[in-house]
Design an enzyme around this catalytic site. Structure first.
Site: not given
Ligand code: HAS
Length: 543
Positions: A216, A220, A367-369, A432-433
């Site tokens: 995990h 990050y 999700h991860f793509h 998946r997979r």
């Molecule tokens: Fe995830 C599975 C939960 C973030 C990558 N995640 C994965 C896997 C990968 C991955 C690779 O709880 C699969 C692993 C495998 O092979 O099995 N993930 C989360 C949560 C977050 C999260 C709670 N993941 C990421 C990030 C990754 C990533 C970042 C890669 C870089 N994930 C999970 C969970 C699994 C999971 C479970 C397991 C699922 C399972 O059952 O297998 C959080 O960190 C997300 C928080 C993000 C936000 C968004 C904030 C938005 C921002 C952009 C603002 C935009 C602006 C532009 C300002 C709350 C900062 C505006 C402009 C305009 C013009 C309007």
């Protein structure tokens, strides 16, 4: 930055983009196989390609790019690297490269078809685990190089707050160092003795837990360098200021604290871990969402504050004042926009009940793509457009902005089809997979096929986008006009408060991090060791 530092950074980027190319080829082939569009010749297996895709892109491209970028950033903000730091950096690079070459050869020889998570009881050649060790130990040396340089700057500038980028680089590598201890323990104490045959069995639950203790925070480790670009580089490119240096540092400290003790949210469906510990780690997972929300807030504030003096009116007037034609901005910006649905998907995954629906389905792949393969990757591409010419003593011409933006649009379209189809068909239950199968023509599985074709179409568009990207980057490295391209570094807004020194109290933050890890993991790990079911002998003959 100095020529020597540029050289060190550049060699990392070269390996990163070679890995990107090879990983993309494997990715394209596997999506075509999966949708039934092609069959592979010469006994090449689907899982072999999937392993190559995951390892080359998830582990090699990211790690080399990140370290190359951080080294350049540190050299820019704290001055030319000390001899000691540079030596550490080169040693790290050589070890990582040796590990990568060995690992990739084994994957290509079908001796390590264990996917990037290398879950036991799948067993690879022992040398694959040795290769992983080299990669990890090498990255530690690079981490020490960054710490050494930071420490040197602090010594020379007693009592001063460090440059924001260098602080962020230290947190990123600290996170990596603490996280990789888990995978190092698992590889050295479990996988190597088991795969060499020194012990007969392996404790599967423990190995998976140690993997996710690392897995995990790994995500990050990918994300934070993109955040460095969003916080520090983007404000300069759009002609604005960093909204708050202190807020940016606080969000990074929160990542250090909360991104490690949360691995169980990947194991919510794993038997053998009591619900209480899963619950605790889910609560901590929701804590690690907060610094991302802070980041979103800070970015909106930066955009708005930059737009107002340029005459932006109303709630969203600033939108029109952003430099949409600038490839250095456009690629990361599309990454940010994609991160909004991507993050929402993460919150769904982390919610225990919903995880029961999506776990091990193509939803997770979707999700991860969006996260790593879009938000992070597009940001890395955006960085490359200026970093590569900066390092090679060339400039970024106007026409490259145009092609860079086409690249970003192609990426977004490809990902819309690929990741969109993955999300939807995942909700219908497609696992998946899995290689091409209709499960004996089961109507559900037959119904998934059109989505898999959409995935393959999206994957093909992404492949074209990669070729365009590599063409542009080669042009920037070798043929663009000579000159000096800016290394954009933003400054904090004058009205913002200075960052308090407390944020650089490493003893405190490392102490709290270790405390949280011990709370979240000690008892479950003791249980796993005490009540270990009979271990598995391992299975290396699956394919
Ligand atoms: Fe995830 C599975 C939960 C973030 C990558 N995640 C994965 C896997 C990968 C991955 C690779 O709880 C699969 C692993 C495998 O092979 O099995 N993930 C989360 C949560 C977050 C999260 C709670 N993941 C990421 C990030 C990754 C990533 C970042 C890669 C870089 N994930 C999970 C969970 C699994 C999971 C479970 C397991 C699922 C399972 O059952 O297998 C959080 O960190 C997300 C928080 C993000 C936000 C968004 C904030 C938005 C921002 C952009 C603002 C935009 C602006 C532009 C300002 C709350 C900062 C505006 C402009 C305009 C013009 C309007």
């Amino acid at each position: 930055i100095s020529r020597q530092d540029a050289h060190l950074s550049l060699v990392h980027l070269v390996i990163a983009f070679v890995a990107l190319f090879l990983g993309a080829v494997a990715g394209l082939l596997q999506t075509l196989v999966r949708s039934g569009s092609i069959t592979l010749p010469a006994g090449i297996g689907y899982y072999q390609l999937l392993t190559a895709h995951g390892v080359l892109l998830g582990l090699v491209f990211t790690t080399f790019f990140i370290i190359g970028f951080l080294i350049a950033g540190l050299s820019k903000t704290t001055g030319t690297l000390t001899v000691k730091a540079r030596r550490l950096g080169w040693s790290g690079f050589l070890l990582m490269t040796a590990g990568t070459i060995l690992g990739v050869i084994l994957v290509l020889l079908n001796k390590a078809t264990v996917l990037y998570t290398f879950y036991a009881p799948l067993q690879a050649s022992p040398w694959f685990y040795v290769a992983l060790t080299l990669l990890v130990v090498g990255s530690w040396l690079s981490g020490f190089a960054i710490f050494q340089q930071y420490y040197h700057w602090k010594k020379e500038n007693k009592g001063e707050i460090s440059p924001l980028l260098s602080f962020m680089a230290v947190i990123t590598m600290l996170l990596w160092l603490i996280a990789t201890l888990g995978v190092a323990a698992s590889v050295l104490l479990q996988f190597i003795p088991w795969s060499f045959g020194w012990v007969d069995t392996i404790n599967i639950l423990l190995s998976r837990t140690l993997f996710w203790y690392f897995g995990h925070p790994l995500v990050y480790f990918w994300l934070l360098p993109a955040y460095i670009c969003w916080y520090v580089i983007i404000p300069k490119i759009i002609g604005g200021k960093i909204f708050s240096d202190a807020l940016a540092r606080l969000s990074f400290v929160m990542f250090l604290l909360f991104s490690i003790p949360v691995g169980f949210h990947h194991q919510l469906l794993e038997s053998g871990i009591s619900p209480f510990w899963k619950f605790l780690q889910v609560v901590l997972t929701f804590m690690v969402i907060i610094p991302s929300l802070m980041t979103a807030f800070s970015l909106f504030a930066t955009f708005e504050l930059t737009g107002r003096p340029k005459g932006a009116k109303g709630l969203f007037g600033w939108f029109k004042k952003l430099p949409w034609k600038d490839a250095r901005f456009f690629a990361p910006m599309v990454g940010m926009l994609i991160f909004i649905p991507a993050g929402a998907g993460g919150i769904i995954n982390a919610s225990n009940q919903m995880n029961q629906v999506v776990h091990n389905t193509l939803w997770v792949t979707g999700h991860f793509h969006l996260t790593v393969a879009s938000s992070v990757a597009l940001t890395f591409f955006g960085i490359s457009y200026w970093l590569i010419p900066h390092l090679t003593g060339r400039t970024l011409p106007k026409k490259v902005h145009l092609f860079g933006n086409i690249q970003t649009i192609l990426w977004a379209i490809g990902m819309f089809f690929m990741s969109g189809a993955m999300h939807v068909v995942g909700l219908f239950g497609a696992p998946r997979r899995t290689a091409y199968t209709t499960y004996g023509d089961h109507p559900d599985a037959v119904g998934w096929m059109s989505y898999k074709v959409a995935m393959a179409v999206g994957g093909s568009i992404l492949f074209i986008a990669i070729i365009l990207l590599l063409g542009l980057l080669s042009y920037l490295a070798f043929f663009a006009p000579k000159g000096s391209e800016e290394f954009p570094i933003g400054e904090a807004a004058a009205e913002s408060e200075k960052a308090p020194a407390l944020l650089e109290n490493w003893k405190l933050w490392i102490g709290v991090t270790v405390f949280l890890i011990l709370v979240a993991y000690t008892i479950p790990v003791i249980n796993m060791i005490e009540h270990a079911p009979p271990g598995s002998p391992g299975f290396n003959n699956l394919w």
